[in-house]
Design a protein around this motif. Structure first.
Motif, short mmCIF file in Angstrom:
data_model
loop_
_atom_site.label_atom_id
_atom_site.label_comp_id
_atom_site.label_asym_id
_atom_site.label_seq_id
_atom_site.Cartn_x
_atom_site.Cartn_y
_atom_site.Cartn_z
N GLN A 25 -3.50 -7.85 10.38
CA GLN A 25 -2.47 -7.80 9.51
C GLN A 25 -3.06 -8.80 8.30
OE1 GLN A 25 0.84 -9.48 11.64
NE2 GLN A 25 1.58 -7.58 12.20
N ALA A 26 -3.84 -9.64 8.65
CA ALA A 26 -4.42 -10.48 7.58
C ALA A 26 -5.42 -9.69 6.64
CB ALA A 26 -4.99 -11.81 7.93
N GLN A 27 -6.22 -8.71 7.26
CA GLN A 27 -6.96 -7.73 6.69
C GLN A 27 -6.39 -6.61 5.90
OE1 GLN A 27 -10.30 -8.56 5.96
NE2 GLN A 27 -9.86 -10.48 7.20
N VAL A 28 -5.04 -6.27 6.42
CA VAL A 28 -4.37 -5.08 5.94
C VAL A 28 -3.95 -5.93 4.61
CG1 VAL A 28 -2.39 -4.03 5.85
CG2 VAL A 28 -3.64 -4.06 7.99
N ARG A 29 -3.39 -6.91 4.50
CA ARG A 29 -2.75 -7.59 3.29
C ARG A 29 -4.30 -7.73 2.29
NH1 ARG A 29 1.91 -9.79 3.83
NH2 ARG A 29 3.15 -10.20 5.96
N ASP A 33 -4.12 -6.14 -1.35
CA ASP A 33 -4.50 -6.83 -2.55
C ASP A 33 -5.33 -6.40 -3.30
OD1 ASP A 33 -2.31 -8.72 -1.76
OD2 ASP A 33 -3.95 -10.24 -0.98
N ARG A 34 -6.60 -5.83 -2.88
CA ARG A 34 -7.64 -5.34 -3.78
C ARG A 34 -7.67 -3.94 -3.95
NH1 ARG A 34 -10.61 -6.77 0.89
NH2 ARG A 34 -10.73 -4.91 2.50
N ARG A 58 6.88 -5.53 5.01
CA ARG A 58 7.82 -5.84 4.74
C ARG A 58 8.17 -6.94 3.64
NH1 ARG A 58 8.21 -6.17 10.87
NH2 ARG A 58 9.67 -4.56 11.52
N ASP A 59 7.08 -7.59 3.11
CA ASP A 59 7.14 -8.74 2.16
C ASP A 59 5.76 -8.48 1.40
OD1 ASP A 59 5.10 -9.63 3.72
OD2 ASP A 59 6.06 -11.54 4.29
N HIS A 60 4.95 -7.72 1.21
CA HIS A 60 3.94 -7.25 0.64
C HIS A 60 4.11 -6.69 -0.80
CE1 HIS A 60 -0.01 -6.56 -1.18
NE2 HIS A 60 -0.76 -7.45 -0.19
#
Length: 206
Positions: A25-29, A33-34, A58-60
């Protein structure tokens, strides 16, 4: 394999699978982002309950730009994903190995290959990596997973991606106990060839 019971390990915060999910999930975020301005088409193969992407959306701040198709064969898991998915995420109950499933959503900016490479043969992994060139627009992010048990194929998987027109962005360390990899497609997208089967699950995977 009882895949619904397998997915219950996500709910144990101390489990390796739960820690892997947070890493994915951190890598999806980071991939969202990029991503360049504009729509972000995304696909997820063998999506399970869809947690890799749905929880992030849900919050990105870029969630409204994402249009995604999640493909999962198990009807119970697909139903759970469908219940949780926002409007712009389509969940298909079907065989994720078939290239036809992604018509209309590729070339994508984000491709998720999580929970696959530990369940298929080496030849299947290589076919899936090669097939990913049909799924990716130039600059797309592919996020994949593979266990680090013997034989540890993570270094070979990186080599196979990099020989196929992908550059390494990030790979988790072996000390984590699991493998999460991120590669960026630097080549020219290939046309989607319908009717292809990229992989099939084999007994004893994880």
């Amino acid at each position: 394999m009882d895949w619904r019971a397998w997915h219950q390990r996500y709910d144990d915060p101390g489990s390796e699978l739960s820690r892997r999910l947070l890493t994915v999930q951190a890598q999806v975020r980071a991939a969202l982002d990029r991503a360049p301005a504009g729509p972000i088409p995304a696909i997820s193969l063998c999506a399970g309950q869809g947690r890799d992407l749905i929880d992030v959306l849900r919050d990105h701040p870029r969630a409204g730009d994402v249009r995604a198709r999640l493909v999962e064969l198990n009807p119970e898991l697909a139903a759970t994903a469908r219940e949780q998915a926002p409007e712009q995420v389509e969940v298909v109950t079907g065989d994720a190995s078939l290239t036809d499933q992604y018509d209309g959503f590729v070339p994508a900016q984000l491709v998720l290959l999580c929970g696959i490479f530990g369940n298929i043969t080496n030849a299947g992994i290589q076919r899936t990596i090669a097939g990913s060139r049909q799924f990716c627009r130039t600059g797309a992010t592919v996020i994949w997973t593979r266990h680090r048990g013997d034989p540890d194929l993570v270094p070979s998987i990186c080599d196979w991606f990099e020989a196929g027109g992908f550059e390494r962005v990030w790979v988790s360390g072996k000390e984590t106990g699991f493998g999460v990899g991120v590669h960026r497609f630097t080549g020219v997208p290939e046309p989607l060839v319908k009717g292809q089967t990229l992989f099939s699950f084999v007994p004893g995977g994880a």
